[in-house]
Design a protein around this motif. Sequence first.
Motif, PDB file in Angstrom:
ATOM      1  N   SER A   1       0.922  -1.192   0.494  1.00 48.37           N
ATOM      2  CA  SER A   1      -0.608  -0.233  -0.200  1.00 48.37           C
ATOM      3  C   SER A   1       1.172   0.907  -0.337  1.00 48.37           C
ATOM      4  N   ALA A   2       0.100   2.435   0.040  1.00 49.10           N
ATOM      5  CA  ALA A   2       0.982   3.669   0.448  1.00 49.10           C
ATOM      6  C   ALA A   2       0.016   4.923   0.604  1.00 49.10           C
ATOM      7  N   ILE A   3       0.936   5.764   1.525  1.00 53.21           N
ATOM      8  CA  ILE A   3       0.088   6.704   2.007  1.00 53.21           C
ATOM      9  C   ILE A   3       0.111   8.359   0.767  1.00 53.21           C
ATOM     10  N   VAL A   4      -1.018   8.185   1.133  1.00 51.04           N
ATOM     11  CA  VAL A   4      -0.930   9.152  -0.449  1.00 51.04           C
ATOM     12  C   VAL A   4      -2.058  10.748   0.451  1.00 51.04           C
ATOM     13  N   GLU A   5      -0.817  12.043  -0.559  1.00 52.88           N
ATOM     14  CA  GLU A   5      -1.696  13.257   0.819  1.00 52.88           C
ATOM     15  C   GLU A   5      -2.336  14.346  -0.969  1.00 52.88           C
ATOM     16  N   ILE A   6      -3.631  14.408  -0.756  1.00 53.33           N
ATOM     17  CA  ILE A   6      -3.787  15.122  -1.415  1.00 53.33           C
ATOM     18  C   ILE A   6      -4.717  17.052  -0.860  1.00 53.33           C
ATOM     19  N   VAL A   7      -4.072  17.412  -1.319  1.00 54.08           N
ATOM     20  CA  VAL A   7      -4.174  19.743  -0.392  1.00 54.08           C
ATOM     21  C   VAL A   7      -4.807  20.045  -2.272  1.00 54.08           C
ATOM     22  N   PRO A   8      -6.231  20.133  -1.980  1.00 54.50           N
ATOM     23  CA  PRO A   8      -6.980  21.266  -3.115  1.00 54.50           C
ATOM     24  C   PRO A   8      -6.185  22.477  -2.944  1.00 54.50           C
ATOM     25  N   ARG A   9      -6.062  23.177  -4.263  1.00 51.84           N
ATOM     26  CA  ARG A   9      -5.290  24.266  -4.857  1.00 51.84           C
ATOM     27  C   ARG A   9      -6.412  24.889  -6.045  1.00 51.84           C
ATOM     28  N   PRO A  10      -6.419  25.338  -7.058  1.00 50.46           N
ATOM     29  CA  PRO A  10      -7.083  25.861  -7.869  1.00 50.46           C
ATOM     30  C   PRO A  10      -6.516  25.656  -9.266  1.00 50.46           C
ATOM     31  N   ALA A  11      -7.438  25.388  -9.685  1.00 45.80           N
ATOM     32  CA  ALA A  11      -7.388  24.543 -11.436  1.00 45.80           C
ATOM     33  C   ALA A  11      -5.428  24.871 -11.604  1.00 45.80           C
ATOM     34  N   PRO A  12      -4.777  24.709 -12.566  1.00 47.26           N
ATOM     35  CA  PRO A  12      -3.339  25.022 -13.443  1.00 47.26           C
ATOM     36  C   PRO A  12      -3.888  25.672 -14.251  1.00 47.26           C
ATOM     37  N   PHE A  13      -5.199  25.367 -15.350  1.00 48.45           N
ATOM     38  CA  PHE A  13      -6.048  26.147 -16.470  1.00 48.45           C
ATOM     39  C   PHE A  13      -6.938  25.634 -16.371  1.00 48.45           C
ATOM     40  N   THR A  14      -7.529  26.527 -17.101  1.00 49.22           N
ATOM     41  CA  THR A  14      -9.119  27.060 -17.182  1.00 49.22           C
ATOM     42  C   THR A  14      -9.543  26.590 -18.340  1.00 49.22           C
ATOM     43  N   VAL A  15     -11.300  25.298 -17.235  1.00 50.89           N
ATOM     44  CA  VAL A  15     -12.111  25.859 -18.871  1.00 50.89           C
ATOM     45  C   VAL A  15     -13.372  26.648 -18.579  1.00 50.89           C
ATOM     46  N   PHE A  16     -14.333  26.647 -20.049  1.00 53.15           N
ATOM     47  CA  PHE A  16     -15.115  27.163 -20.058  1.00 53.15           C
ATOM     48  C   PHE A  16     -16.513  26.371 -19.043  1.00 53.15           C
ATOM     49  N   ASP A  17     -15.983  24.881 -19.191  1.00 45.16           N
ATOM     50  CA  ASP A  17     -17.003  24.124 -18.558  1.00 45.16           C
ATOM     51  C   ASP A  17     -16.807  22.841 -17.933  1.00 45.16           C
ATOM     52  N   GLU A  18     -16.555  22.920 -16.130  1.00 49.90           N
ATOM     53  CA  GLU A  18     -15.400  21.966 -15.303  1.00 49.90           C
ATOM     54  C   GLU A  18     -16.493  20.633 -16.120  1.00 49.90           C
ATOM     55  N   GLY A  19     -17.914  20.647 -16.260  1.00 45.72           N
ATOM     56  CA  GLY A  19     -18.388  19.334 -16.337  1.00 45.72           C
ATOM     57  C   GLY A  19     -18.105  18.832 -17.500  1.00 45.72           C
ATOM     58  N   LEU A  20     -18.456  19.711 -18.920  1.00 44.70           N
ATOM     59  CA  LEU A  20     -18.208  18.963 -19.912  1.00 44.70           C
ATOM     60  C   LEU A  20     -16.435  18.617 -20.081  1.00 44.70           C
ATOM     61  N   PHE A  21     -15.371  19.616 -19.358  1.00 44.94           N
ATOM     62  CA  PHE A  21     -14.053  18.995 -18.892  1.00 44.94           C
ATOM     63  C   PHE A  21     -14.042  17.612 -18.194  1.00 44.94           C
ATOM     64  N   PHE A  22     -14.629  17.393 -17.180  1.00 45.83           N
ATOM     65  CA  PHE A  22     -14.608  15.394 -16.949  1.00 45.83           C
ATOM     66  C   PHE A  22     -15.932  14.698 -17.089  1.00 45.83           C
ATOM     67  N   ARG A  23     -16.576  15.078 -18.614  1.00 43.71           N
ATOM     68  CA  ARG A  23     -17.367  14.322 -19.673  1.00 43.71           C
ATOM     69  C   ARG A  23     -15.952  13.858 -20.568  1.00 43.71           C
ATOM     70  N   VAL A  24     -15.502  15.045 -21.353  1.00 43.63           N
ATOM     71  CA  VAL A  24     -14.367  14.533 -21.948  1.00 43.63           C
ATOM     72  C   VAL A  24     -13.531  13.498 -21.595  1.00 43.63           C
ATOM     73  N   THR A  25     -12.766  13.923 -20.557  1.00 43.13           N
ATOM     74  CA  THR A  25     -12.051  12.896 -19.419  1.00 43.13           C
ATOM     75  C   THR A  25     -12.633  11.536 -19.634  1.00 43.13           C
ATOM     76  N   GLU A  26     -13.934  11.357 -19.375  1.00 44.11           N
ATOM     77  CA  GLU A  26     -14.408  10.186 -18.645  1.00 44.11           C
ATOM     78  C   GLU A  26     -14.564   9.078 -19.722  1.00 44.11           C
ATOM     79  N   ILE A  27     -15.393   9.907 -21.106  1.00 43.99           N
ATOM     80  CA  ILE A  27     -15.683   9.073 -22.513  1.00 43.99           C
ATOM     81  C   ILE A  27     -14.231   8.677 -23.044  1.00 43.99           C
TER      82      ILE A  27
END
Length: 269
Positions: A184-210
């Motif tokens: 196993s591994a211990i992982v750290e997750i620290v939220p931050r602002p996105a490193p680039f902007t998109v017009f529609d985050e939902g669409l970005f995640f949908r394109v990524t998923e498909i």
Amino acid sequence: MNRGETSRLIAETGVVPRKSKGQNFLIDDRVAERQVDLAGISAEDLVLEVGPGLGILTSKLVERSGSLTCIEIDDALADHIEATYGKKLHLIRGDAVKVPFPPFDVFVSNLPYSVSTPIIFKLLESSFRKAIVMVQKEFADRMTADVGSPDYSRLTVNLFFKADCRILEKVPSSRFKPQPKVDSAIVEIVPRPAPFTVFDEGLFFRVTEITFNHRRKKIGTSLKAAKLIEEGWNIPFLDSRIEDLRPAEIGEIADSIFLCRKEKLSLLD
């Protein structure tokens, strides 16, 4: 907690560790102590733990945090946590994939492999300061992979967009009971602002998923099959495969789709 104490608690609670639930209990107190130290918890923090199990992390979290909430799906384990800690924490009985997360500042959890993906995606939809999670090493590699790697995935892209993510420590399988076949591994997750902007985050995640669902196909083929694009639209990277594109380039695809849709709607008005 050690292997003997874990065996005693398993016997007392009547829990039969199930592979289907990914129930491999951490038995090394030193590892649990480091996890809690890495989380940087203060007395004012609201802390969330998913799957407390026999309570090796829980015992340390109740001492550090001002408020601890645990979500446990197994009734026998939930009974054990409730009997051991009582009003020192808030216990939610249920499936952490389905139960709404309460407000929290810090997330600390040893995640079963079977729910690692949905829990991480759910975590990314929440507002928090830091997460320290223990996951299988192969899953941690997917979380932090670089473009072109076999481990590069939808999970990688979504995490990169939302947070800084890094592997802090590898934990041998010998530190668990029953002993799993993989480390196993211990992982750290620290939220931050996105490193680039998109017009529609939902669409970005949908394109990524498909596209990652059909990672061996050309991007254009996947997007056309999903009816996300139309013939004649000027979309970049249609002849590429998603595993070769950096997250910002996937963002370019999503933005181009957004603009083509907008143009189509303006022509219909």
